[in-house]
Design a protein around this motif. Structure first.
Motif, PDB file in Angstrom:
ATOM      1  N   VAL A   1      -9.068   5.011-101.893  1.00  0.00           N
ATOM      2  CA  VAL A   1      -7.757   4.923-101.261  1.00  0.00           C
ATOM      3  C   VAL A   1      -6.903   6.092-101.750  1.00  0.00           C
ATOM      4  O   VAL A   1      -6.601   6.200-102.939  1.00  0.00           O
ATOM      5  CB  VAL A   1      -7.065   3.590-101.597  1.00  0.00           C
ATOM      6  N   ILE A   2      -6.534   6.973-100.831  1.00  0.00           N
ATOM      7  CA  ILE A   2      -5.752   8.167-101.161  1.00  0.00           C
ATOM      8  C   ILE A   2      -4.369   8.004-100.545  1.00  0.00           C
ATOM      9  O   ILE A   2      -4.234   7.829 -99.329  1.00  0.00           O
ATOM     10  CB  ILE A   2      -6.453   9.428-100.632  1.00  0.00           C
ATOM     11  N   THR A   3      -3.342   8.051-101.395  1.00  0.00           N
ATOM     12  CA  THR A   3      -1.993   7.693-100.968  1.00  0.00           C
ATOM     13  C   THR A   3      -1.001   8.807-101.284  1.00  0.00           C
ATOM     14  O   THR A   3      -1.010   9.345-102.391  1.00  0.00           O
ATOM     15  CB  THR A   3      -1.543   6.400-101.685  1.00  0.00           C
ATOM     16  N   PRO A   4      -0.124   9.164-100.332  1.00  0.00           N
ATOM     17  CA  PRO A   4       0.945  10.122-100.640  1.00  0.00           C
ATOM     18  C   PRO A   4       1.826   9.577-101.764  1.00  0.00           C
ATOM     19  O   PRO A   4       2.122   8.377-101.812  1.00  0.00           O
ATOM     20  CB  PRO A   4       1.723  10.228 -99.324  1.00  0.00           C
ATOM     21  N   PHE A   5       2.246  10.470-102.661  1.00  0.00           N
ATOM     22  CA  PHE A   5       3.022  10.077-103.841  1.00  0.00           C
ATOM     23  C   PHE A   5       4.194  11.039-103.970  1.00  0.00           C
ATOM     24  O   PHE A   5       4.008  12.230-104.211  1.00  0.00           O
ATOM     25  CB  PHE A   5       2.117  10.150-105.077  1.00  0.00           C
TER      26      PHE A   5
ATOM     27  N   ASN B   1     -12.399  13.161 -90.154  1.00  0.00           N
ATOM     28  CA  ASN B   1     -11.562  12.724 -89.040  1.00  0.00           C
ATOM     29  C   ASN B   1     -10.437  11.862 -89.589  1.00  0.00           C
ATOM     30  O   ASN B   1     -10.422  11.510 -90.776  1.00  0.00           O
ATOM     31  CB  ASN B   1     -12.377  11.966 -87.985  1.00  0.00           C
ATOM     32  N   ALA B   2      -9.492  11.531 -88.750  1.00  0.00           N
ATOM     33  CA  ALA B   2      -8.291  10.826 -89.206  1.00  0.00           C
ATOM     34  C   ALA B   2      -8.594   9.429 -89.729  1.00  0.00           C
ATOM     35  O   ALA B   2      -7.840   8.890 -90.538  1.00  0.00           O
ATOM     36  CB  ALA B   2      -7.277  10.751 -88.065  1.00  0.00           C
ATOM     37  N   ASN B   3      -9.683   8.819 -89.267  1.00  0.00           N
ATOM     38  CA  ASN B   3      -9.981   7.447 -89.666  1.00  0.00           C
ATOM     39  C   ASN B   3     -10.633   7.365 -91.043  1.00  0.00           C
ATOM     40  O   ASN B   3     -10.277   6.526 -91.860  1.00  0.00           O
ATOM     41  CB  ASN B   3     -10.894   6.782 -88.628  1.00  0.00           C
ATOM     42  N   THR B   4     -11.594   8.237 -91.302  1.00  0.00           N
ATOM     43  CA  THR B   4     -12.306   8.205 -92.573  1.00  0.00           C
ATOM     44  C   THR B   4     -12.666   9.617 -93.008  1.00  0.00           C
ATOM     45  O   THR B   4     -13.232  10.391 -92.234  1.00  0.00           O
ATOM     46  CB  THR B   4     -13.599   7.365 -92.470  1.00  0.00           C
ATOM     47  N   LEU B   5     -12.348   9.940 -94.256  1.00  0.00           N
ATOM     48  CA  LEU B   5     -12.671  11.242 -94.826  1.00  0.00           C
ATOM     49  C   LEU B   5     -14.032  11.174 -95.494  1.00  0.00           C
ATOM     50  O   LEU B   5     -14.415  10.152 -96.065  1.00  0.00           O
ATOM     51  CB  LEU B   5     -11.610  11.635 -95.857  1.00  0.00           C
TER      52      LEU B   5
ATOM     53  N   LEU C   1      -8.316  19.606 -98.900  1.00  0.00           N
ATOM     54  CA  LEU C   1      -6.940  19.339 -99.309  1.00  0.00           C
ATOM     55  C   LEU C   1      -5.919  19.780 -98.273  1.00  0.00           C
ATOM     56  O   LEU C   1      -4.924  19.087 -98.044  1.00  0.00           O
ATOM     57  CB  LEU C   1      -6.654  20.003-100.658  1.00  0.00           C
ATOM     58  N   GLU C   2      -6.134  20.922 -97.650  1.00  0.00           N
ATOM     59  CA  GLU C   2      -5.185  21.393 -96.641  1.00  0.00           C
ATOM     60  C   GLU C   2      -5.138  20.427 -95.463  1.00  0.00           C
ATOM     61  O   GLU C   2      -4.059  20.078 -94.972  1.00  0.00           O
ATOM     62  CB  GLU C   2      -5.574  22.797 -96.167  1.00  0.00           C
TER      63      GLU C   2
ATOM     64  N   GLU D   1      -1.931  17.992 -94.505  1.00  0.00           N
ATOM     65  CA  GLU D   1      -1.303  18.116 -93.186  1.00  0.00           C
ATOM     66  C   GLU D   1      -1.226  16.764 -92.483  1.00  0.00           C
ATOM     67  O   GLU D   1      -0.266  16.480 -91.760  1.00  0.00           O
ATOM     68  CB  GLU D   1      -2.088  19.112 -92.335  1.00  0.00           C
ATOM     69  N   MET D   2      -2.214  15.908 -92.699  1.00  0.00           N
ATOM     70  CA  MET D   2      -2.232  14.593 -92.052  1.00  0.00           C
ATOM     71  C   MET D   2      -1.025  13.748 -92.429  1.00  0.00           C
ATOM     72  O   MET D   2      -0.523  12.960 -91.620  1.00  0.00           O
ATOM     73  CB  MET D   2      -3.509  13.834 -92.447  1.00  0.00           C
TER      74      MET D   2
END
Length: 210
Positions: free
Chosen positions: A97-101, A156-160, A165-166, A170-171
């Motif tokens: 789980v990768i979350t913006p912080f 893809n947007a659903n699963t990495l 990183l770029e 951006e997502m």
């Protein structure tokens, strides 16, 4: 000609082994050093992979990203001449789980790999208890960009499938800064931290002897 060639290859292996040992020692030093603050000059991170940094801020759970499927890593890590490694349980598959912080000390949002959840808990509605709110302080390991492995489809947007990183930044409108939270960051009902895999094996001595 053959003995000369063999001698040249042996000399190259000795130099290569020395370089590998220095790399392992440097990596172990970074990995075991006390956490430091995230530098304001983000270009410094290019020389800090596997270094521990401490950050304070809040998660934006509404923009979670998922990488996987992955196995749960257990057993921590071990250091020695053969390198450092983590063991995989192999018994369950799930997702990271990768979350913006959003950082508390500056106007900057980074990416934090909070850890592993089983596939059945990928939906955040199934783990509301672990969706911590408000400012939190955590320690994470700096990780850099990852080259797409051969024969691996693009993210893809659903699963990495790998760390671009770029693209990931951006997502979600974040900076391309990526930390992997340590096991101590785990919270009840949330992702299991400490999912950094480090593997550096020194096999050059066998090549030299051969």
């Amino acid at each position: 000609l053959i003995p000369v060639t063999a001698f040249g290859l042996g000399t190259w292996q000795v130099k290569r082994r020395k370089w590998k040992l220095e790399l392992i020692e440097n990596l172990a030093t970074r990995f075991n050093a006390p956490p430091q603050n995230l530098p304001y000059d983000l270009s410094e991170l290019n020389e800090m992979e596997y270094s521990s940094v401490r950050v304070k801020g809040r998660f934006d759970h509404s923009q979670e990203l998922y990488m996987g499927p992955r196995s749960l890593l257990v057993g921590g890590d071990a250091a020695g001449q053969g390198g450092m490694f983590s063991q995989s349980s192999g018994s369950q598959t799930g997702y990271l789980v990768i979350t913006p912080f959003h950082l508390a000390d500056r106007d900057l949002t980074i990416l934090v790999n909070r850890g592993w959840v089983p596939a059945k808990m990928k939906n955040p509605e199934q783990r509301k208890q672990g969706q911590v709110e408000g400012d939190v302080e955590l320690v994470g390991l700096v990780r850099l960009n990852e080259t797409r492995p051969p024969f691996t489809p693009k993210n893809n947007a659903n699963t990495l499938l790998y760390r671009d990183l770029e693209q990931m930044a951006e997502m979600v409108g974040a900076a391309p800064v990526y930390l992997e939270a340590t096991e101590s960051s785990s919270v009840p009902g949330g992702p299991i931290g400490g999912q950094t895999r480090i593997s550096l094996r020194n096999e050059h001595m066998s090549y030299i002897i051969t």
